[in-house]
Structures are given as C-alpha cells and as structure tokens.
Design an enzyme around this catalytic site. Structure first.
Site, PDB file in Angstrom:
ATOM      1  N   PHE A  11       0.741  -1.111   0.005  1.00 13.23           N
ATOM      2  CA  PHE A  11       0.083   0.008  -0.254  1.00 13.23           C
ATOM      3  C   PHE A  11       0.737   1.256   0.049  1.00 13.23           C
ATOM      4  O   PHE A  11       0.593   2.376   0.735  1.00 13.23           O
ATOM      5  CB  PHE A  11      -0.892  -0.021   1.057  1.00 13.23           C
ATOM      6  N   THR A  99       3.874  -4.873  -4.141  1.00 16.32           N
ATOM      7  CA  THR A  99       5.115  -4.649  -3.346  1.00 16.32           C
ATOM      8  C   THR A  99       6.241  -4.149  -4.200  1.00 16.32           C
ATOM      9  O   THR A  99       5.980  -4.347  -5.388  1.00 16.32           O
ATOM     10  CB  THR A  99       5.325  -5.751  -2.668  1.00 16.32           C
ATOM     11  N   LYS A 128       7.237  -5.790 -10.884  1.00 20.70           N
ATOM     12  CA  LYS A 128       8.031  -6.627 -12.126  1.00 20.70           C
ATOM     13  C   LYS A 128       8.740  -7.818 -11.767  1.00 20.70           C
ATOM     14  O   LYS A 128       9.031  -8.689 -12.400  1.00 20.70           O
ATOM     15  CB  LYS A 128       8.916  -5.424 -12.373  1.00 20.70           C
ATOM     16  N   GLU A 152      -0.780  -5.654 -16.430  1.00 18.22           N
ATOM     17  CA  GLU A 152      -0.403  -4.501 -17.503  1.00 18.22           C
ATOM     18  C   GLU A 152       0.585  -3.457 -16.899  1.00 18.22           C
ATOM     19  O   GLU A 152       1.257  -3.069 -17.448  1.00 18.22           O
ATOM     20  CB  GLU A 152      -1.634  -3.845 -17.611  1.00 18.22           C
ATOM     21  N   VAL A 155       5.199  -3.123 -17.163  1.00 23.45           N
ATOM     22  CA  VAL A 155       5.806  -2.422 -18.525  1.00 23.45           C
ATOM     23  C   VAL A 155       5.852  -1.004 -18.458  1.00 23.45           C
ATOM     24  O   VAL A 155       6.884  -0.160 -18.518  1.00 23.45           O
ATOM     25  CB  VAL A 155       5.644  -3.429 -19.823  1.00 23.45           C
ATOM     26  N   GLY A 209      11.595  14.454  -8.262  1.00 21.66           N
ATOM     27  CA  GLY A 209      11.106  13.146  -7.966  1.00 21.66           C
ATOM     28  C   GLY A 209      10.892  12.237  -9.115  1.00 21.66           C
ATOM     29  O   GLY A 209      10.603  11.168  -8.903  1.00 21.66           O
ATOM     30  N   GLU A 212      15.344   8.532  -7.831  1.00 19.23           N
ATOM     31  CA  GLU A 212      15.433   8.218  -6.652  1.00 19.23           C
ATOM     32  C   GLU A 212      16.728   8.430  -6.120  1.00 19.23           C
ATOM     33  O   GLU A 212      17.798   8.919  -7.045  1.00 19.23           O
ATOM     34  CB  GLU A 212      15.601   6.412  -6.623  1.00 19.23           C
ATOM     35  N   LYS A 227      11.676  -5.113 -17.417  1.00 14.17           N
ATOM     36  CA  LYS A 227      10.710  -5.079 -18.448  1.00 14.17           C
ATOM     37  C   LYS A 227      10.979  -5.805 -19.628  1.00 14.17           C
ATOM     38  O   LYS A 227      10.043  -6.354 -20.202  1.00 14.17           O
ATOM     39  CB  LYS A 227      10.518  -3.542 -18.521  1.00 14.17           C
ATOM     40  N   GLY A 328       4.043   6.714 -12.301  1.00 13.07           N
ATOM     41  CA  GLY A 328       3.139   7.641 -11.595  1.00 13.07           C
ATOM     42  C   GLY A 328       1.870   6.823 -11.009  1.00 13.07           C
ATOM     43  O   GLY A 328       1.583   5.767 -11.130  1.00 13.07           O
TER      44      GLY A 328
END
Length: 347
Positions: A11, A99, A128, A152, A155, A209, A212, A227, A328
């Site tokens: 979360f 997660t 991923k 979905e 990637v 942002g 990282e 990916k 995002g």
C-alpha cells in the site's frame, strides 16, 4: 451486478493509486461495467495486514497512509503482522500485488502471488520481479488453479502495452521489439540534448522526484532489463535471466556524445530491445538494454521527457508504436484497474 472482494498487498504509491481510483470511479464501475468492488484487506511492510469482512473505508485508509499512521487505526479490523499469513487466513476474489520489485528472488511478491493462486484468487500485479523471473511458472500455476494472472502495469504503467500486443494484436507474429521503458533515463537524455551535463540533469531529476536518491536501477538499466525479461516471457514465451540481457546504462554518456548525435540528426535514447536471430540454424532471442543514437525518422527518437514508448515489428502490421506515461501513482493504478476490469468474464 458482479462482486469482487479485493485484497491489496503493498500500500505504497501504487497500491494507494489503485485504491484512489476505486473510490473516484465507483459509479463508473457500477454503471459501465456492472461491477462492485469491495476492498476487504490491505497490507504494507510497516503495519502488516488488516482485514474487515464488510469492507474497508478507502478515504480512511488514504488518510492514514498520508499521515503515516498505522493502518490498524482503521476501525473494526483484524490484524496480522505477516501479510502472507493474513492473506492465507482471509482470501478473497482478487489479489492486487503491489509490493516493491526485487530482481534477486522476486520476494515477497512471488510468495503472495503463489498463495493467492493456490486458494483460487485471481491476481493482478504491478510488481516486476515475479513477472521477470518466474512468468512461466506462475502462468502454469494460474492454469492449474483456473485463475487469471494479469500484469499490465509492469511494463509501461497504465499505458496499454501488454494488452495491446497479446489481445489487440492477437495472431500477429512479433519478431522484434524496441522501447524506451524508463522515464528517468529518458528525462535525463532529453535534457542533455539541450547541452547540459549528466550530473546536473540527474540532480534536477532527483529534486523533482523523477529519480530516486539512489538512481542505480534506472541509470544503469536494471529497471529496463526487468521489463525486457517480462516482454521476452509474454511475447516470445522465453524465460531469460537478467545476465542474458546485454546491458549498458547511461552514466558514461557525455554531452559531447549527445551533441554529436544531434549534429548527425540523431537522438540518443536508452533502448530496450528483443529480436529473434538465427544461431546455427536455430532461432534465438537477443535481448539488449543500451544507449542508441536513433535517426530522427524513428518514432522513438522524438519521445522526450519522462514519456515511454514501445515499437512492435510484426509480420502483419509492420511497425506499431505505443507512446504514453510509464510511471506515476494514478497512471500505474490505471494499469491495475484495467486488469481488474478485464477479470469480469472470469468471475
């Protein structure tokens, strides 16, 4: 009306994005898709797993998360310190696994997915790791337990890439894929095209942002590798290991190299690619993640900023390019939402 009892494990930004969409699009789901979703459980690494039989209040959850308060402050919940134990004890119809990505052993996400499937839950994921390292195993497990596994968001967030190639292009023989699959590196290379240094642009990307504090996964190409592994499994049916992908990041790219490409009417982009090649009479799959100077007529050359793009080369459609956001909160949540809606025929 179809009913879904949903569990979200993870979360953070993505899981909260899905929850927010479930709240804001509740009427749309009911009116357009005859679907009612009840969020019965939520988990994160800090506060464990909470469950409420009658359903959790999403605005309350989002408030607690925003204020960094324990999710256990939600009224009337049962609590398990270990999310896996909570999931096994409570179940549901669908697990949304969100997660963090782990490309070493795909934990804890892969254990959550296995547990959900073995107790008859459909699974949607933005993680991923399991898709990159164990796609074929998990597809087999899903078939064994007659459940669906959708991914979905793994990637290009909510931009429809996997559904486009697997459903929209069903029957086409894909023989090559090229893509800009990481927004951070594309932002950096796009800014460097205006004459700026790598270090300056990276610092700017971190302050905004887009990158990282430790940008290694992005700038060294590991995120794009993940990916690429997913696409290899989903499109070509081949399980590759991370070390089988030829990888080179963008940390050594200089503004002089970027300018030279511009002078040659090209643009340098970090390109992830998969292509079938002949090897001693057999067909092999070549996988690469590397900076490439693309001519301006290439559709990927003009994709700038944090946008992502992917081009499929097929036998029937020549080239198909999909361009859209690749990260995002709500964008990735949209990918999970579309996967959730796609499960309606299987409920």
């Amino acid at each position: 009306m179809k009913q879904i009892r949903l569990s979200i494990i993870g979360f953070g930004v993505v899981g909260q994005g899905l929850a927010e969409l479930l709240a804001t699009k509740k009427d749309v789901l009911q009116h357009d898709f005859d679907l009612e979703v009840t969020l019965v459980s939520v988990a994160n690494a800090r506060h464990g797993f909470i469950y409420r039989e009658q359903g959790l209040n999403i605005p309350t959850l989002l408030y607690l998360a925003a204020e960094r308060q324990p999710l256990t402050k939600h009224p009337g919940v049962k609590h398990w310190a270990n999310p896996l134990e909570g999931l096994r004890a409570t179940g549901g119809d669908v697990l949304a696994e969100a997660t963090g990505t782990n490309l070493h052993d795909a934990e804890p996400g892969i254990s959550h997915i296995r547990a959900a499937m073995t107790q008859g839950m459909h699974v949607i994921t933005a993680n991923k790791g399991p898709a990159a390292l164990a796609a074929q195993e998990l597809f087999a497990l899903a078939r064994q337990h007659q459940v669906q596994w959708r991914m979905e968001s793994t990637v290009m967030a909510g931009t429809p890439v996997i559904s486009t190639v697997r459903e929209g292009m069903a029957g086409a023989n894909v023989h090559a894929i090229r893509g800009i699959l990481n927004g951070t590196t594309n932002y950096i290379l796009s800014a460097m095209a205006s004459g700026r240094d790598y270090a300056d642009v990276l610092a700017e990307a971190q302050s905004q942002g887009y990158a990282e504090a430790d940008p290694t996964a992005d700038v060294e190409g590991y995120d794009a590798v993940a990916k690429t592994l997913i696409l290899a499994a989903l499109v070509f049916g081949q399980t590759l290991k991370p070390e089988q992908v030829i990888r080179r990041g963008i940390t050594t790219i200089t503004k002089e190299q970027v300018q030279q490409a511009i002078d040659e009417e090209k643009r340098i982009k970090l390109i992830a690619s998969l292509q079938t090649v002949s090897d001693n009479g057999a067909t092999a799959l070549e996988a690469r993640v590397e900076p490439v100077a693309l001519p301006l007529h290439d559709a990927l050359a003009r994709v700038d900023g944090v946008m992502n793009a992917i081009t499929f080369q097929t036998d029937t459609l020549s080239e198909v390019t999909v361009i859209g956001p690749g990260a995002g909160r709500l964008q990735t949540g949209q990918g999970l939402l579309s996967d959730l809606i796609s499960l309606i025929p299987f409920l």
